[in-house]
Design a protein around this motif. Structure first.
Motif, PDB file in Angstrom:
ATOM      1  N   VAL A 143       0.832  -1.201   0.000  1.00  0.00           N
ATOM      2  CA  VAL A 143       0.000   0.000   0.000  1.00  0.00           C
ATOM      3  C   VAL A 143       0.872   1.259   0.000  1.00  0.00           C
ATOM      4  N   ALA A 144       1.963   1.253   0.773  1.00  0.00           N
ATOM      5  CA  ALA A 144       2.870   2.408   0.769  1.00  0.00           C
ATOM      6  C   ALA A 144       3.451   2.631  -0.624  1.00  0.00           C
ATOM      7  N   ASN A 145       3.857   1.548  -1.278  1.00  0.00           N
ATOM      8  CA  ASN A 145       4.373   1.620  -2.645  1.00  0.00           C
ATOM      9  C   ASN A 145       3.329   2.220  -3.583  1.00  0.00           C
ATOM     10  N   ASN A 146       2.104   1.721  -3.466  1.00  0.00           N
ATOM     11  CA  ASN A 146       1.059   2.129  -4.403  1.00  0.00           C
ATOM     12  C   ASN A 146       0.498   3.516  -4.090  1.00  0.00           C
ATOM     13  N   LEU A 147       0.607   3.953  -2.833  1.00  0.00           N
ATOM     14  CA  LEU A 147       0.270   5.344  -2.513  1.00  0.00           C
ATOM     15  C   LEU A 147       1.189   6.282  -3.293  1.00  0.00           C
ATOM     16  N   LEU A 148       2.480   5.960  -3.292  1.00  0.00           N
ATOM     17  CA  LEU A 148       3.434   6.788  -4.030  1.00  0.00           C
ATOM     18  C   LEU A 148       3.102   6.794  -5.522  1.00  0.00           C
ATOM     19  N   ALA A 149       2.771   5.613  -6.073  1.00  0.00           N
ATOM     20  CA  ALA A 149       2.414   5.531  -7.497  1.00  0.00           C
ATOM     21  C   ALA A 149       1.181   6.391  -7.786  1.00  0.00           C
ATOM     22  N   ALA A 150       0.188   6.325  -6.914  1.00  0.00           N
ATOM     23  CA  ALA A 150      -1.039   7.114  -7.104  1.00  0.00           C
ATOM     24  C   ALA A 150      -0.740   8.608  -7.028  1.00  0.00           C
ATOM     25  N   MET A 151       0.147   8.982  -6.097  1.00  0.00           N
ATOM     26  CA  MET A 151       0.482  10.401  -5.934  1.00  0.00           C
ATOM     27  C   MET A 151       1.291  10.935  -7.114  1.00  0.00           C
ATOM     28  N   VAL A 152       2.097  10.082  -7.739  1.00  0.00           N
ATOM     29  CA  VAL A 152       2.839  10.488  -8.941  1.00  0.00           C
ATOM     30  C   VAL A 152       1.862  10.816 -10.062  1.00  0.00           C
ATOM     31  N   ASP A 153       0.933   9.897 -10.342  1.00  0.00           N
ATOM     32  CA  ASP A 153      -0.023  10.136 -11.424  1.00  0.00           C
ATOM     33  C   ASP A 153      -0.971  11.282 -11.090  1.00  0.00           C
ATOM     34  N   ASN A 154      -1.296  11.432  -9.805  1.00  0.00           N
ATOM     35  CA  ASN A 154      -2.162  12.537  -9.380  1.00  0.00           C
ATOM     36  C   ASN A 154      -1.459  13.882  -9.576  1.00  0.00           C
ATOM     37  N   TRP A 158      -2.918  16.958 -11.987  1.00  0.00           N
ATOM     38  CA  TRP A 158      -3.239  18.302 -11.506  1.00  0.00           C
ATOM     39  C   TRP A 158      -2.212  19.354 -11.932  1.00  0.00           C
ATOM     40  N   GLY A 159      -1.564  19.129 -13.061  1.00  0.00           N
ATOM     41  CA  GLY A 159      -0.744  20.199 -13.642  1.00  0.00           C
ATOM     42  C   GLY A 159       0.738  19.926 -13.751  1.00  0.00           C
ATOM     43  N   ASN A 160       1.237  18.923 -13.029  1.00  0.00           N
ATOM     44  CA  ASN A 160       2.635  18.507 -13.180  1.00  0.00           C
ATOM     45  C   ASN A 160       3.626  19.655 -12.961  1.00  0.00           C
ATOM     46  N   GLN A 161       3.496  20.319 -11.803  1.00  0.00           N
ATOM     47  CA  GLN A 161       4.377  21.458 -11.516  1.00  0.00           C
ATOM     48  C   GLN A 161       5.862  21.075 -11.521  1.00  0.00           C
ATOM     49  N   GLU A 166       6.518  12.058 -18.574  1.00  0.00           N
ATOM     50  CA  GLU A 166       5.727  10.824 -18.443  1.00  0.00           C
ATOM     51  C   GLU A 166       6.406   9.624 -19.085  1.00  0.00           C
ATOM     52  N   ARG A 167       7.353   9.862 -19.976  1.00  0.00           N
ATOM     53  CA  ARG A 167       8.101   8.751 -20.592  1.00  0.00           C
ATOM     54  C   ARG A 167       9.223   8.273 -19.687  1.00  0.00           C
ATOM     55  N   ARG A 168       9.497   9.043 -18.638  1.00  0.00           N
ATOM     56  CA  ARG A 168      10.630   8.713 -17.764  1.00  0.00           C
ATOM     57  C   ARG A 168      10.189   8.452 -16.326  1.00  0.00           C
ATOM     58  N   ILE A 169       8.938   8.039 -16.132  1.00  0.00           N
ATOM     59  CA  ILE A 169       8.488   7.645 -14.796  1.00  0.00           C
ATOM     60  C   ILE A 169       8.976   6.215 -14.562  1.00  0.00           C
ATOM     61  N   ILE A 170       9.735   6.015 -13.481  1.00  0.00           N
ATOM     62  CA  ILE A 170      10.307   4.689 -13.231  1.00  0.00           C
ATOM     63  C   ILE A 170       9.640   3.975 -12.060  1.00  0.00           C
ATOM     64  N   TRP A 171       8.786   4.689 -11.302  1.00  0.00           N
ATOM     65  CA  TRP A 171       8.153   4.054 -10.144  1.00  0.00           C
ATOM     66  C   TRP A 171       7.027   3.154 -10.610  1.00  0.00           C
ATOM     67  N   ARG A 172       7.034   1.895 -10.147  1.00  0.00           N
ATOM     68  CA  ARG A 172       6.048   0.903 -10.578  1.00  0.00           C
ATOM     69  C   ARG A 172       5.064   0.592  -9.462  1.00  0.00           C
ATOM     70  N   ARG A 173       3.931   0.073  -9.844  1.00  0.00           N
ATOM     71  CA  ARG A 173       2.976  -0.433  -8.856  1.00  0.00           C
ATOM     72  C   ARG A 173       3.350  -1.867  -8.499  1.00  0.00           C
ATOM     73  N   VAL A 174       2.823  -2.361  -7.355  1.00  0.00           N
ATOM     74  CA  VAL A 174       3.148  -3.727  -6.930  1.00  0.00           C
ATOM     75  C   VAL A 174       1.902  -4.454  -6.427  1.00  0.00           C
TER      76      VAL A 174
END
Length: 564
Positions: A143-154, A158-161, A166-174
């Motif tokens: 869940v900790a891993n996937n929280l981070l994945a969700a927060m990356v896509d979120n 919301w604007g990607n400040q 997006e082609r260089r996102i290396i964090w994976r879901r588990v």
């Protein structure tokens, strides 16, 4: 002699017939820990309070014993079983001993491997709980891993400040299951409200960097710091973006707070055991948590722990990553061997292992010999434990003794599988004697200042018997970028097949002068090591044609059946 394949009772039947003590009694009687320092999960499992662990800081450390093995084969070596049996045997001969193991993953448990709590009369219990959800640690890590994945896509939605490419996102879901369908996916399909579609991937939970961090962190503050240093991806300018940049590390730490407390259970002989954490031994370092090991060293005079796969993987990473980072000093290495595995490395097919073949044992001895010699390079005394099977003949066992005698090490037969701690007393006496007599001169194989490329080459040449390493220009450039980017002092974690010293799983024995190709290099900013991927490494296994899950069930009495 007992036969490890024709025992009247299965592992689960032995475990279910065990006479367990309440875990609060094990803690108090064996370790002097009051019940208010524990958080029980039922009667037979408990977590140890982090506040209590802090009070142990000034206590002297016990002696650390590493159990490792020759190169794995489908015949099995019995590393966990030997760890449990040796721990029980040391207690039998009057040495206050704890064992420290990794937690099993649900994926292999329902796949091909079965359980991972030892076997026969050398097991940790409650076996079914340990192999299934246990205390929920892996769920928390997932869940900790996937929280981070969700927060990356979120963040991107919301604007990607931060300007994540997006082609260089290396964090994976588990997910903690063998599920090949999730290896390569596309996420965010469905329209504007569902985000921006991109290629994505799932790993099995044990392959997550969160798992590696969990097992290397020394306390909650260190855990949070490391989680913040996870690299989730890169900008178009190739600058790293960290978990702390999207403010994910605090919430991730909260999810892991309870899981981070070591789990206390017992062996069949009611001796205490920590089972905590469980990273992959090829993509990560394959050892139980630093916190559990260091705590055990404060609570017992002897601590027996294991490292995943053969000594070229698990033991190397235990010695070059875990011990280096945690300031641990192992006293002796026990290398587990079986006559069956030696024969397989000597060229015998699995179906022919029941037939005496002294020549094949001698030829397979080359594999064992290299592991023994490698461990000596770390300054460790070594003992070989011959994990006994009923089909072993005296001539075959003598051949192993001869191989070991030429190396200047003892080879001790051990029948812990059939007789528990009593079957491993000779091994325990030898281990205790070597600790008293020799003392360890442990040192890592390379120093921090050596460049990353040279670290990988040192391991390949010194331990794998390789001529050298090769990589294409793109990978060489990545080495250069990491070296110049401030990661050069990290140890290297080499991801390769566990079935050979080389990167070819079919190359048995002790191959020499092969070349190790580096396919990819990744930085684990939180775990603080650099992963060099050699050959094809699977971070999301698949289920076999007939999964172990097919045979796992619950009977009319409410007992779990078929779990190994």
């Amino acid at each position: 002699m007992t036969d490890q394949h024709a025992h009247p009772k299965s592992d689960i039947e032995i475990a279910q017939a065990a006479s367990m003590k309440r875990i609060v009694d094990v803690a108090e009687n064996s370790l002097g820990i009051d019940s208010d320092k524990l958080e029980p999960y039922g009667h037979y499992k408990a977590k140890l309070s982090l506040d209590y662990i802090k009070t142990l800081a000034d206590k002297p450390d016990g002696k650390l014993i590493l159990v490792t093995a020759m190169t794995p084969t489908p015949a099995g070596e019995g590393k966990t079983t030997t760890t449990v049996g040796l721990g029980d045997a040391l207690n039998r001969i009057g040495k206050k001993t704890m064992i420290c193991l990794r937690e099993p993953s649900l994926g292999p448990c329902f796949g091909m491997k079965g359980g991972a709590a030892g076997g026969g009369y050398a097991q940790v219990v409650p076996m079914t709980d340990i192999n299934l959800h246990f205390t929920g640690d892996f769920h928390a890590i997932g869940v900790a891993n996937n929280l981070l994945a969700a927060m990356v896509d979120n963040h991107i939605y919301w604007g990607n400040q931060l300007g994540l490419d997006e082609r260089r996102i290396i964090w994976r879901r588990v997910v903690d299951m063998n599920d090949r369908a999730l290896r390569n996916i596309v996420n965010s399909l469905g329209g504007i409200s569902d985000g921006f579609p991109r290629e994505d991937h799932f790993d099995i939970t044990v392959a997550s960097e969160v798992m590696a961090i969990f097992c290397l962190a020394t306390d909650i503050d260190d855990l949070k710091r490391r989680l913040g240093n996870i690299i989730v991806g890169y900008t178009r300018e190739k600058s790293p973006v960290y978990a702390k940049d999207i403010d994910a590390h605090g919430a991730m730490t909260v999810l892991l707070k309870d899981a981070f407390q070591p789990n206390l259970v017992q062996t069949l002989e009611n001796n205490p055991a920590f089972i905590h954490g469980g990273p992959f031994a090829n993509i990560a370092h394959g050892c139980n948590s630093v916190l559990a090991t260091k705590t055990a060293l404060k609570l017992a005079d002897y601590v027996v722990t294991e490292a995943g796969f053969g000594a070229d993987l698990g033991a190397e990473k235990f010695l070059d990553i875990k011990c280096r980072k945690a300031g641990l000093k192992p006293e002796v290495a026990v290398v587990v061997a079986t006559i069956r595995a030696l024969k397989m490395h000597g060229g015998v097919a699995k179906g022919d292992l029941g037939t005496e073949n002294v020549k094949a044992v001698a030829e397979g001895g080359e594999n064992l010999s290299r592991h023994v010699e490698n461990l000596k390079k770390f300054g460790l005394p070594v003992i070989v434990a011959i994990n006994k099977f009923s089909a072993d003949t005296e001539d075959e066992v003598n051949q192993v003794r001869q191989v070991c005698a030429e190396l200047g090490v003892d080879a001790i037969e051990s029948d812990h599988w059939g007789n528990g701690g009593a079957g491993a007393e000779d091994l325990a006496q030898s281990v205790a004697a070597i600790i008293d007599k020799n003392g360890s001169n442990y040192a890592p194989l390379y120093n921090d200042a050596l460049p990353l490329w040279d670290k990988v080459r040192t391991v390949a040449q010194t331990l794998y018997g390789a001529q050298g390493i090769i990589a294409d220009q793109k990978v060489r450039n990545q080495f250069k970028e990491l070296q110049e980017g401030g990661f050069g002092h990290y140890p290297v974690c080499i991801a390769k097949t566990q079935y050979s010293f080389s990167t070819d799983p079919n190359l048995k024995g002790a191959p020499s002068n092969h070349v190790v190709p580096i396919r990819e290099i990744r930085v684990a900013g939180g775990a603080e090591f650099v992963v060099a991927v050699c050959g094809d490494i699977m971070t999301m296994p698949g289920l076999p044609r007939v999964p172990a899950a097919n045979s796992i069930d619950i009977n009319d009495e409410g007992e779990i059946i078929g779990l190994f």
